[in-house]
Enzyme design. Structure first.
Site, mmCIF file in Angstrom:
data_model
loop_
_atom_site.group_PDB
_atom_site.id
_atom_site.type_symbol
_atom_site.label_atom_id
_atom_site.label_comp_id
_atom_site.label_asym_id
_atom_site.label_seq_id
_atom_site.Cartn_x
_atom_site.Cartn_y
_atom_site.Cartn_z
ATOM 1 N N PRO A 159 0.827 -1.217 0.000
ATOM 2 C CG PRO A 159 -0.940 -1.595 1.502
ATOM 3 C CD PRO A 159 0.380 -2.158 1.053
ATOM 4 C CD GLU A 171 6.235 -0.618 -5.133
ATOM 5 O OE1 GLU A 171 5.827 -1.728 -4.723
ATOM 6 O OE2 GLU A 171 6.849 -0.464 -6.189
ATOM 7 N NE ARG A 198 3.815 26.818 -32.163
ATOM 8 C CZ ARG A 198 4.608 26.791 -33.234
ATOM 9 N NH1 ARG A 198 5.777 27.412 -33.229
ATOM 10 N NH2 ARG A 198 4.243 26.116 -34.303
ATOM 11 C CD GLN A 241 -2.887 16.142 -30.147
ATOM 12 O OE1 GLN A 241 -2.193 15.138 -29.952
ATOM 13 N NE2 GLN A 241 -3.302 16.493 -31.354
ATOM 14 C CG LEU A 242 -3.091 21.357 -25.497
ATOM 15 C CD1 LEU A 242 -3.504 21.861 -24.121
ATOM 16 C CD2 LEU A 242 -3.996 21.956 -26.576
ATOM 17 N N GLY A 278 4.363 -1.492 -9.892
ATOM 18 C CA GLY A 278 3.667 -1.445 -8.600
ATOM 19 C C GLY A 278 2.421 -2.321 -8.597
ATOM 20 C CB THR A 335 -0.939 -4.226 -14.331
ATOM 21 O OG1 THR A 335 -1.810 -5.299 -13.935
ATOM 22 C CG2 THR A 335 0.372 -4.788 -14.845
HETATM 23 C C1 LIG Z 1 10.480 0.384 -15.349
HETATM 24 C C2 LIG Z 1 10.027 -0.738 -14.481
HETATM 25 C C3 LIG Z 1 10.449 -0.783 -13.164
HETATM 26 C C4 LIG Z 1 10.040 -1.824 -12.318
HETATM 27 N N1 LIG Z 1 10.485 -1.827 -11.046
HETATM 28 C C5 LIG Z 1 10.149 -2.856 -10.230
HETATM 29 C C6 LIG Z 1 10.658 -2.937 -8.916
HETATM 30 O O1 LIG Z 1 11.388 -2.046 -8.466
HETATM 31 N N2 LIG Z 1 10.318 -3.990 -8.152
HETATM 32 C C7 LIG Z 1 9.515 -4.975 -8.606
HETATM 33 O O2 LIG Z 1 9.237 -5.917 -7.880
HETATM 34 N N3 LIG Z 1 9.007 -4.923 -9.867
HETATM 35 C C8 LIG Z 1 9.301 -3.894 -10.680
HETATM 36 N N4 LIG Z 1 8.799 -3.852 -11.957
HETATM 37 C C9 LIG Z 1 7.958 -4.957 -12.419
HETATM 38 C C10 LIG Z 1 6.495 -4.567 -12.486
HETATM 39 O O3 LIG Z 1 5.954 -4.471 -11.178
HETATM 40 C C11 LIG Z 1 5.767 -5.617 -13.347
HETATM 41 O O4 LIG Z 1 6.202 -5.454 -14.664
HETATM 42 C C12 LIG Z 1 4.252 -5.453 -13.251
HETATM 43 O O5 LIG Z 1 3.779 -5.777 -11.960
HETATM 44 C C13 LIG Z 1 3.509 -6.336 -14.257
HETATM 45 O O6 LIG Z 1 3.936 -7.648 -14.167
HETATM 46 P P1 LIG Z 1 4.413 -8.398 -15.494
HETATM 47 O O7 LIG Z 1 5.399 -7.506 -16.188
HETATM 48 O O8 LIG Z 1 4.841 -9.748 -15.087
HETATM 49 O O9 LIG Z 1 3.133 -8.437 -16.420
HETATM 50 P P2 LIG Z 1 2.140 -9.661 -16.649
HETATM 51 O O10 LIG Z 1 1.700 -10.202 -15.323
HETATM 52 O O11 LIG Z 1 2.728 -10.579 -17.651
HETATM 53 O O12 LIG Z 1 0.898 -8.889 -17.290
HETATM 54 C C14 LIG Z 1 0.716 -8.685 -18.687
HETATM 55 C C15 LIG Z 1 -0.699 -8.148 -18.911
HETATM 56 O O13 LIG Z 1 -1.647 -9.112 -18.441
HETATM 57 C C16 LIG Z 1 -2.498 -8.513 -17.496
HETATM 58 N N5 LIG Z 1 -2.853 -9.468 -16.435
HETATM 59 C C17 LIG Z 1 -2.009 -10.311 -15.761
HETATM 60 N N6 LIG Z 1 -2.696 -10.989 -14.833
HETATM 61 C C18 LIG Z 1 -3.978 -10.580 -14.911
HETATM 62 C C19 LIG Z 1 -5.181 -10.891 -14.208
HETATM 63 N N7 LIG Z 1 -5.194 -11.762 -13.201
HETATM 64 N N8 LIG Z 1 -6.332 -10.256 -14.574
HETATM 65 C C20 LIG Z 1 -6.330 -9.340 -15.562
HETATM 66 N N9 LIG Z 1 -5.244 -9.006 -16.269
HETATM 67 C C21 LIG Z 1 -4.081 -9.593 -15.941
HETATM 68 C C22 LIG Z 1 -1.703 -7.363 -16.901
HETATM 69 O O14 LIG Z 1 -2.560 -6.387 -16.322
HETATM 70 C C23 LIG Z 1 -0.964 -6.847 -18.122
HETATM 71 O O15 LIG Z 1 -1.804 -5.992 -18.856
HETATM 72 C C24 LIG Z 1 9.177 -2.829 -12.815
HETATM 73 C C25 LIG Z 1 8.733 -2.760 -14.136
HETATM 74 C C26 LIG Z 1 9.138 -1.721 -14.962
HETATM 75 C C27 LIG Z 1 8.637 -1.684 -16.381
#
Ligand SMILES: Cc1cc2nc3c(=O)[nH]c(=O)nc-3n(C[C@H](O)[C@H](O)[C@H](O)COP(=O)(O)OP(=O)(O)OC[C@H]3O[C@@H](n4cnc5c(N)ncnc54)[C@H](O)[C@@H]3O)c2cc1C
Length: 211
Positions: free
Chosen positions: A74, A76, A102, A170-171, A197, A199
């Site tokens: 929470p 984070e 502009r 866009q602006l 954090g 999705t």
């Molecule tokens: C720049 C960056 C920094 C990051 N930093 C950290 C960090 O410091 N610490 C850390 O732990 N992680 C970090 N992450 C990881 C990040 O938290 C994950 O990428 C994120 O939680 C999504 O997990 P995933 O990439 O495995 O996506 P996936 O789980 O493969 O998801 C892919 C798609 O499927 C959807 N989906 C998956 N499961 C479900 C469901 N049950 N219902 C509906 N839709 C679903 C998702 O919403 C998404 O649209 C970072 C990622 C990025 C890009």
């Protein structure tokens, strides 16, 4: 985050502090080529059979890792909401300034009704987000911000951030697509807020469990 009991799901996870300096089996991979947040050197880290003293187990008890992670999420998510409101506010300020400088067709582009209305909408979104965020921070300070509330703040505010930065870019017209203009970087930086954090789809999953 280590799997300490492969036979268990959540209870098979523990948090371990690893002093990486000189640790055998630890190595850094490549710095990942992200579309935004270029200032952060996000990279792969490999921990292959790294050995650590048992006192490095966080919390002193095996199997607490998942709960420990859940307890901090929470906060984070609240942090993501805070930075998103700040980024949104900055994007609106930059855009007000730019549109007043502009000119097009002999007028400041701020004076077009579309520009004024879009910026009025964006400024409203920022204020609505701020009010909800303040409420969440107050709850957090009282240790009352639950997983559902933090998930609501995270998905709602990062979603508004994406919309507001997109309208602002866009602006700026063509200049908005150039990396020399900070608004373009605000736009690419905003995109990841809906992903990390947890999705925003997962945030809605969490919220729906409380309904
Ligand atoms: C720049 C960056 C920094 C990051 N930093 C950290 C960090 O410091 N610490 C850390 O732990 N992680 C970090 N992450 C990881 C990040 O938290 C994950 O990428 C994120 O939680 C999504 O997990 P995933 O990439 O495995 O996506 P996936 O789980 O493969 O998801 C892919 C798609 O499927 C959807 N989906 C998956 N499961 C479900 C469901 N049950 N219902 C509906 N839709 C679903 C998702 O919403 C998404 O649209 C970072 C990622 C990025 C890009």
């Amino acid at each position: 985050v280590a799997k300490t009991d492969p036979g268990e799901a959540a209870h098979g996870v523990s948090l371990v502090v690893v002093e990486t300096e000189g640790a055998e089996g630890f190595r850094r991979g490549r710095v990942l080529d992200k579309i935004g947040l270029k200032g952060q050197d996000t990279s792969e880290l490999f921990l292959d059979d790294v050995r650590v003293p048992t006192e490095n187990l966080l919390g002193g008890q095996v199997g607490l890792g998942f709960i420990q992670l859940m307890q901090q999420l929470p906060q984070e998510r609240l942090l993501i909401a805070v930075t998103s409101v700040a980024a949104m506010e900055s994007a609106v300020e930059q855009t007000i300034q730019y549109t007043k400088e502009r000119t097009a067709f002999g007028r400041e582009i701020f004076t077009f009704q579309n520009t004024k209305f879009k910026l009025a909408e964006c400024a409203t979104e920022v204020n609505v987000c701020k009010a909800f965020l303040d409420q969440c921070i107050e709850r957090h300070l009282r240790s009352e911000l639950d997983v559902t509330g933090a998930a609501m703040a995270k998905w709602w505010i990062t979603d508004r951030l994406s919309r507001v930065t997109d309208e602002c870019l866009q602006l700026f017209g063509g200049y908005g697509y150039m990396t020399e203009y900070p608004i373009s970087r605000a736009w690419t930086a905003a995109r990841v807020q809906r992903i990390f954090g947890g999705t925003n789809e997962i945030m809605k999953e969490i919220i729906s469990r409380s309904l």
